[in-house]
Scaffold this motif. Structure first.
Motif, mmCIF file in Angstrom:
data_model
loop_
_atom_site.group_PDB
_atom_site.id
_atom_site.type_symbol
_atom_site.label_atom_id
_atom_site.label_comp_id
_atom_site.label_asym_id
_atom_site.label_seq_id
_atom_site.Cartn_x
_atom_site.Cartn_y
_atom_site.Cartn_z
ATOM 1 N N GLU A 1 1.998 6.980 4.116
ATOM 2 C CA GLU A 1 2.716 5.754 4.454
ATOM 3 C C GLU A 1 2.911 4.880 3.229
ATOM 4 O OE1 GLU A 1 1.732 2.947 8.044
ATOM 5 O OE2 GLU A 1 0.658 2.145 6.293
ATOM 6 N N VAL A 2 4.085 4.257 3.123
ATOM 7 C CA VAL A 2 4.273 3.133 2.193
ATOM 8 C C VAL A 2 4.549 1.915 3.054
ATOM 9 C CG1 VAL A 2 5.097 4.527 0.260
ATOM 10 C CG2 VAL A 2 6.757 3.611 1.876
ATOM 11 N N GLY B 1 3.507 -8.601 -4.809
ATOM 12 C CA GLY B 1 3.791 -7.332 -5.464
ATOM 13 C C GLY B 1 2.567 -6.548 -5.885
ATOM 14 N N ASP B 2 1.367 -7.045 -5.564
ATOM 15 C CA ASP B 2 0.161 -6.263 -5.847
ATOM 16 C C ASP B 2 0.173 -4.974 -5.025
ATOM 17 O OD1 ASP B 2 -0.970 -7.975 -7.679
ATOM 18 O OD2 ASP B 2 -2.391 -8.888 -6.274
ATOM 19 N N MET B 3 -0.092 -3.845 -5.701
ATOM 20 C CA MET B 3 -0.316 -2.570 -5.013
ATOM 21 C C MET B 3 -1.827 -2.385 -4.902
ATOM 22 S SD MET B 3 2.497 -0.148 -6.924
ATOM 23 C CE MET B 3 1.912 1.317 -6.057
ATOM 24 N N VAL B 4 -2.320 -2.146 -3.695
ATOM 25 C CA VAL B 4 -3.764 -2.215 -3.461
ATOM 26 C C VAL B 4 -4.314 -0.969 -2.774
ATOM 27 C CG1 VAL B 4 -5.624 -3.675 -2.575
ATOM 28 C CG2 VAL B 4 -3.407 -4.698 -3.071
ATOM 29 N N HIS B 5 -5.511 -0.542 -3.240
ATOM 30 C CA HIS B 5 -6.349 0.405 -2.508
ATOM 31 C C HIS B 5 -7.676 -0.317 -2.267
ATOM 32 C CE1 HIS B 5 -3.910 3.994 -2.660
ATOM 33 N NE2 HIS B 5 -3.702 3.817 -3.956
ATOM 34 N N ASP C 1 -8.864 -2.124 -5.652
ATOM 35 C CA ASP C 1 -8.242 -1.557 -6.851
ATOM 36 C C ASP C 1 -6.767 -1.945 -6.839
ATOM 37 O OD1 ASP C 1 -10.582 -0.419 -7.727
ATOM 38 O OD2 ASP C 1 -10.182 1.536 -6.801
ATOM 39 N N ILE C 2 -6.355 -2.667 -7.871
ATOM 40 C CA ILE C 2 -5.026 -3.281 -7.868
ATOM 41 C C ILE C 2 -4.195 -2.847 -9.063
ATOM 42 C CG2 ILE C 2 -3.796 -5.488 -8.064
ATOM 43 C CD1 ILE C 2 -5.963 -6.714 -6.337
ATOM 44 N N MET C 3 -2.926 -2.499 -8.773
ATOM 45 C CA MET C 3 -1.927 -2.250 -9.799
ATOM 46 C C MET C 3 -0.763 -3.207 -9.570
ATOM 47 S SD MET C 3 -1.763 1.949 -9.712
ATOM 48 C CE MET C 3 -1.426 1.998 -7.944
ATOM 49 N N LYS C 4 -0.135 -3.656 -10.637
ATOM 50 C CA LYS C 4 1.043 -4.497 -10.530
ATOM 51 C C LYS C 4 2.272 -3.608 -10.348
ATOM 52 C CE LYS C 4 -1.131 -8.369 -11.134
ATOM 53 N NZ LYS C 4 -1.293 -9.290 -9.980
ATOM 54 N N THR D 1 0.870 -1.170 0.000
ATOM 55 C CA THR D 1 0.000 0.000 0.000
ATOM 56 C C THR D 1 0.910 1.223 0.000
ATOM 57 O OG1 THR D 1 -0.149 -0.049 2.436
ATOM 58 C CG2 THR D 1 -1.914 -1.123 1.189
ATOM 59 N N ALA D 2 0.498 2.268 -0.721
ATOM 60 C CA ALA D 2 1.370 3.430 -0.857
ATOM 61 C C ALA D 2 0.563 4.714 -0.942
ATOM 62 C CB ALA D 2 2.235 3.282 -2.114
#
Length: 366
Positions: free
Chosen positions: A292-293, A357-361, A323-326, A287-288
């Motif tokens: 916070e990251v 490695g999924d970036m998630v909101h 909501d996911i970004m790689k 999460t970023a």
């Protein structure tokens, strides 16, 4: 999730623990059974992806939070530990409670550090430890086998019959001098013996603690040891507790100079931690934001709604979507709005299986 650090006395376990946890909490001394009570420490997982995100999002007030897990420093085992030698019963009980074992093996030649068995013999040391673990496991399995055998043979309890067959597989392997993980248990069968805490069924990582001049071409210096480990289809890492211990006393710039002076790339404990993390079957989602990251450890195979619960139970309870970004795609774009415009941001539901490695909101409503 815990990784237990085991090995013979004076192989560098407590020094290894101190370096891993960036503390001097585990007493280091040159005599057997220096460690009696297990030391427990939280270890941060090195992750270049989190470093990258921190550079992208940091506005001067951003918090950096890595994934963590526990290491347990367990006192040195000796031959006869399965029969109680060297306070063995107490130490073996601690090993049963951890999820993965990191077996520190002495491959260094410091004459000033006492070695119980004389000359350097890493293969013999491995076999000493693992024989004790197998003997202790056999005792536990034999007791369980005797209890369930009569019920199973009556033919009236199908569950008992299934468990009997599983225990027999493990017992046969151990009686042949093989670890429980060589019994060929299926994914469905392993939970049936989980309550026994079989030590030789746990994932094993060999941590080869060697001299600094042997690290660069370790396989060339110790071909028999490497072949022995590979034959077991096991993982290993090469470290130098001495190098790491010395670097603990240095500042950041001094550490960089020290590593340059070594003349080769030393991965050491970073690689050790990453190997142990994988053996725990953990993956990381990220999460970023400006605040916070953060890297979040979860079990491989976890769903999106389970990952949401890792952050907060309210997010899990009120889950709407993820909501996911790689990360591998984001690192080339470096902008969430552009990612969305490019169709690289996807909305996933509760049952989506999280990927490393999924970036998630998470979107939720409570």
């Amino acid at each position: 999730m815990e990784v237990g650090i085991v090995g013979l006395p004076n192989v560098g376990k407590s020094t290894t623990f101190n370096v891993l946890t960036k503390t001097a909490g585990a007493q280091v001394a040159n005599y057997e059974f220096c460690t009696i009570e297990p030391n427990v420490g939280i270890v941060a997982v090195p992750d270049p992806r989190l470093d990258f995100l921190f550079k992208v999002y940091n506005d001067g007030k951003t918090t950096y939070v890595p994934a963590t897990f526990k290491f347990v420093d367990i006192a040195g085992l000796v031959k006869g530990a399965s029969k109680g030698e060297g306070l063995g019963n107490k130490f073996l009980a601690t090993i049963r409670e951890v999820d993965t074992i990191a077996h520190v093996v002495r491959v260094f030649t410091d004459a000033n550090v006492i070695r119980t068995k004389g000359k350097l013999d890493p293969i013999g040391d491995i076999e000493t430890i693992e024989t004790e673990l197998m003997l202790a496991d056999l005792e536990v399995v034999s007791k369980g086998f005797t209890k369930i055998e009569r019920t199973a043979k009556s033919g009236n309890d199908k569950e008992a019959l299934i468990k009997y067959d599983v225990l027999k597989k493990v017992k046969d392997a151990l009686e042949k001098g093989l670890p429980a993980n060589a019994a060929g248990l299926t994914k469905e069968e392993k939970p049936l013996v989980k309550e026994l805490g079989l030590m030789t069924l746990k994932p094993m990582l060999y941590v080869l603690n060697t001299d600094e001049d042997k690290i660069q071409d370790f396989d060339t210096h110790f071909p028999e040891l490497v072949a022995y480990i590979k034959k077991r289809n096991a993982e290993y890492v090469v470290i130098s507790a001495k190098i790491e211990g010395e670097m603990m006393e240095l500042g950041e710039e001094e550490r960089k100079d020290y590593l340059k002076e070594l003349g080769f790339e030393y991965k050491g404990f970073d690689e050790f931690i990453q190997h142990a993390y994988r053996l725990l079957d953990l993956i990381t989602f990220l999460t970023a934001g400006a605040q916070e990251v953060r890297a979040w450890p979860i079990r491989r195979g976890s769903t999106a709604v389970e990952a949401a619960g890792k952050i907060h139970s309210d997010i899990q309870r009120g889950f709407i979507k993820a909501d996911i970004m790689k990360f591998e795609e984001f690192k080339n774009v470096k902008d969430e709005v552009k990612m969305k415009d490019m169709g690289l941001l996807r909305s996933e539901g509760r049952e989506y299986i999280m990927q490393d490695g999924d970036m998630v909101h998470f979107k939720f409503n409570v």
